[in-house]
Scaffold this motif. Structure first.
Motif, PDB file in Angstrom:
ATOM      1  N   PRO A  85       2.070  -8.031  -5.508  1.00  9.80           N
ATOM      2  CA  PRO A  85       1.444  -7.077  -6.420  1.00  9.80           C
ATOM      3  C   PRO A  85       1.829  -5.644  -6.069  1.00  9.80           C
ATOM      4  O   PRO A  85       2.013  -5.325  -4.900  1.00  9.80           O
ATOM      5  N   ILE A  86       1.991  -4.816  -7.095  1.00 13.08           N
ATOM      6  CA  ILE A  86       2.276  -3.399  -6.869  1.00 13.08           C
ATOM      7  C   ILE A  86       1.006  -2.619  -7.173  1.00 13.08           C
ATOM      8  O   ILE A  86       0.526  -2.601  -8.298  1.00 13.08           O
ATOM      9  N   THR A  87       0.483  -1.994  -6.135  1.00 16.15           N
ATOM     10  CA  THR A  87      -0.796  -1.313  -6.259  1.00 16.15           C
ATOM     11  C   THR A  87      -0.595   0.130  -6.670  1.00 16.15           C
ATOM     12  O   THR A  87      -1.388   0.708  -7.402  1.00 16.15           O
ATOM     13  N   ASP A  88       0.501   0.734  -6.199  1.00 10.92           N
ATOM     14  CA  ASP A  88       0.676   2.168  -6.359  1.00 10.92           C
ATOM     15  C   ASP A  88       2.145   2.475  -6.068  1.00 10.92           C
ATOM     16  O   ASP A  88       2.685   2.008  -5.077  1.00 10.92           O
ATOM     17  N   ILE A  89       2.773   3.275  -6.934  1.00  8.94           N
ATOM     18  CA  ILE A  89       4.173   3.633  -6.699  1.00  8.94           C
ATOM     19  C   ILE A  89       4.232   5.063  -6.173  1.00  8.94           C
ATOM     20  O   ILE A  89       3.747   5.979  -6.822  1.00  8.94           O
ATOM     21  N   THR A  90       4.814   5.250  -4.996  1.00  7.54           N
ATOM     22  CA  THR A  90       4.824   6.601  -4.423  1.00  7.54           C
ATOM     23  C   THR A  90       6.182   7.281  -4.568  1.00  7.54           C
ATOM     24  O   THR A  90       6.264   8.490  -4.568  1.00  7.54           O
ATOM     25  N   LYS A  91       7.245   6.509  -4.665  1.00  9.91           N
ATOM     26  CA  LYS A  91       8.558   7.097  -4.957  1.00  9.91           C
ATOM     27  C   LYS A  91       9.176   6.313  -6.107  1.00  9.91           C
ATOM     28  O   LYS A  91       9.119   5.092  -6.112  1.00  9.91           O
ATOM     29  N   GLY A  92       9.759   7.040  -7.050  1.00  6.35           N
ATOM     30  CA  GLY A  92      10.336   6.365  -8.207  1.00  6.35           C
ATOM     31  C   GLY A  92       9.292   6.008  -9.231  1.00  6.35           C
ATOM     32  O   GLY A  92       9.394   5.036  -9.973  1.00  6.35           O
ATOM     33  N   TYR A 150      10.299  -6.250   1.378  1.00 10.31           N
ATOM     34  CA  TYR A 150       8.841  -6.334   1.454  1.00 10.31           C
ATOM     35  C   TYR A 150       8.438  -6.288   2.923  1.00 10.31           C
ATOM     36  O   TYR A 150       8.951  -7.043   3.747  1.00 10.31           O
ATOM     37  N   MET A 156       4.988   4.287   4.169  1.00  9.01           N
ATOM     38  CA  MET A 156       5.382   4.672   2.812  1.00  9.01           C
ATOM     39  C   MET A 156       5.969   6.076   2.784  1.00  9.01           C
ATOM     40  O   MET A 156       6.967   6.331   2.122  1.00  9.01           O
ATOM     41  N   LEU A 191       9.496   6.129   4.516  1.00  4.65           N
ATOM     42  CA  LEU A 191      10.537   5.552   3.654  1.00  4.65           C
ATOM     43  C   LEU A 191      10.852   6.467   2.472  1.00  4.65           C
ATOM     44  O   LEU A 191      12.008   6.627   2.089  1.00  4.65           O
ATOM     45  N   SER A 192       9.821   7.078   1.886  1.00  4.22           N
ATOM     46  CA  SER A 192      10.015   7.930   0.706  1.00  4.22           C
ATOM     47  C   SER A 192      10.957   9.097   0.975  1.00  4.22           C
ATOM     48  O   SER A 192      11.634   9.574   0.059  1.00  4.22           O
ATOM     49  N   LEU A 193      10.988   9.558   2.207  1.00  8.03           N
ATOM     50  CA  LEU A 193      11.823  10.712   2.541  1.00  8.03           C
ATOM     51  C   LEU A 193      13.306  10.366   2.655  1.00  8.03           C
ATOM     52  O   LEU A 193      14.157  11.242   2.646  1.00  8.03           O
ATOM     53  N   LEU A 194      13.627   9.087   2.761  1.00  9.85           N
ATOM     54  CA  LEU A 194      15.020   8.692   2.964  1.00  9.85           C
ATOM     55  C   LEU A 194      15.766   8.578   1.634  1.00  9.85           C
ATOM     56  O   LEU A 194      15.272   7.963   0.692  1.00  9.85           O
ATOM     57  N   VAL A 235      16.440   5.156   0.083  1.00  7.99           N
ATOM     58  CA  VAL A 235      15.292   4.383  -0.394  1.00  7.99           C
ATOM     59  C   VAL A 235      14.978   4.889  -1.805  1.00  7.99           C
ATOM     60  O   VAL A 235      14.518   6.005  -1.989  1.00  7.99           O
ATOM     61  N   ALA A 273      13.005   3.565  -4.266  1.00  8.99           N
ATOM     62  CA  ALA A 273      11.626   3.468  -4.758  1.00  8.99           C
ATOM     63  C   ALA A 273      10.751   2.876  -3.666  1.00  8.99           C
ATOM     64  O   ALA A 273      11.202   2.039  -2.872  1.00  8.99           O
ATOM     65  N   VAL A 274       9.500   3.322  -3.628  1.00  6.06           N
ATOM     66  CA  VAL A 274       8.538   2.823  -2.642  1.00  6.06           C
ATOM     67  C   VAL A 274       7.212   2.565  -3.346  1.00  6.06           C
ATOM     68  O   VAL A 274       6.734   3.404  -4.106  1.00  6.06           O
ATOM     69  N   ALA A 275       6.662   1.392  -3.101  1.00  2.00           N
ATOM     70  CA  ALA A 275       5.375   1.068  -3.709  1.00  2.00           C
ATOM     71  C   ALA A 275       4.483   0.397  -2.681  1.00  2.00           C
ATOM     72  O   ALA A 275       4.963  -0.259  -1.744  1.00  2.00           O
ATOM     73  N   ARG A 276       3.181   0.561  -2.866  1.00  2.00           N
ATOM     74  CA  ARG A 276       2.249  -0.156  -2.022  1.00  2.00           C
ATOM     75  C   ARG A 276       1.996  -1.517  -2.641  1.00  2.00           C
ATOM     76  O   ARG A 276       1.913  -1.649  -3.857  1.00  2.00           O
ATOM     77  N   SER A 277       1.878  -2.518  -1.778  1.00  2.00           N
ATOM     78  CA  SER A 277       1.585  -3.859  -2.270  1.00  2.00           C
ATOM     79  C   SER A 277       0.358  -4.381  -1.540  1.00  2.00           C
ATOM     80  O   SER A 277       0.431  -4.836  -0.399  1.00  2.00           O
ATOM     81  N   ILE A 291       6.513  -2.296  -0.600  1.00  3.04           N
ATOM     82  CA  ILE A 291       7.748  -2.788  -1.211  1.00  3.04           C
ATOM     83  C   ILE A 291       8.677  -1.593  -1.394  1.00  3.04           C
ATOM     84  O   ILE A 291       8.246  -0.547  -1.864  1.00  3.04           O
TER      85      ILE A 291
END
Lengths: 160, 160
Positions: free
Chosen positions: A143-150, B70, B90, B93-96, B99, B101-105, B111
């Protein structure tokens, strides 16, 4: 590999943020003549560095529940069957409007990004459409809860 | 939920394909007066249905090797630590730049979509940057061989 200089990159960054800006607005921001900006953008388009111009749709049209689903097929004795079966799964998923993206993962896997109005609908879709596919070795639902990049990815992919 | 009629949807579909088309070109395609198209697009922007205009970058600027990774963290005894640790992963990873896209799962997962120039570089990145993160329960690397739906995703996400 293409050679881009700092000006090209600056133009691309500006257009990524807002592709509606006029040549003269971009020229003003970068403190360069309009003719230079016009020429550079023309070149970037001709070379395919800029592939296309598009819109990102807002929150209202975006699905509320998202998940990455990884599907791995059972490896059959006949190799040719696996190939056709993977292509069949990918094609079937691609036709569904709630499947935002479909990719192949190696010889025996498929990754899909699923978007639904609610978590319940998403779970039902996974249970009733994906898990029922025959001869699967593994179905992993992330599951994707929240997207922080992209973050714009969903508004970019969603159909109308 | 927003109410869109067929004309709104037709306009959005056209702009998704080519956001550079002029009002008069869209009006001609849809066989409607320019004033109508102008008004509709203005409304779609004001309501945030169109979130923004952007460009998709071409193949030359896109990474050659892609993978969905993941990452699941070990659940610690102190719940608050897990929360801060996930946010830390998160952010890191977002700073690279590789990478995309970064999302919380869920509570304990992240992810990420990774893009590199070659498969070797991608493997090295996973080994040297991701797998070395402390207290991970699981790292799953799902290579992306081919994208069949949502193909523009990489050109949309990639940085310049």
């Amino acid at each position: 590999m293409v050679q881009l200089d700092d000006l090209d990159r600056a133009i691309l960054r500006i257009l990524k943020e807002d592709a509606r800006l006029t040549i003269s607005e971009i020229a003003e921001r970068l403190n360069r003549p309009e003719s230079t900006i016009h020429f550079r953008i023309k070149k970037l388009q001709e070379k395919g560095i800029i592939d296309r111009y598009t819109i990102v749709l807002g929150k209202d049209l975006q699905p509320k529940a998202l998940a990455v689903v990884y599907i791995q097929a059972e490896t059959p004795i006949i190799e040719d069957f696996l190939e056709r079966y993977i292509l069949h799964i990918m094609k079937t998923l691609s036709l569904l409007p709630n499947v935002l993206a479909v990719a192949r993962s190696g010889r025996d896997g498929v990754i899909a990004l699923i978007g639904e109005e609610s978590q319940e609908k998403l779970n039902r879709f996974v249970d009733e459409t994906i898990k029922v596919l025959p001869t699967l070795k593994r179905v992993e639902v992330l599951p994707i809860t929240d997207i922080t990049k992209g973050n714009g990815i969903v508004g970019f992919l969603v159909d109308v």
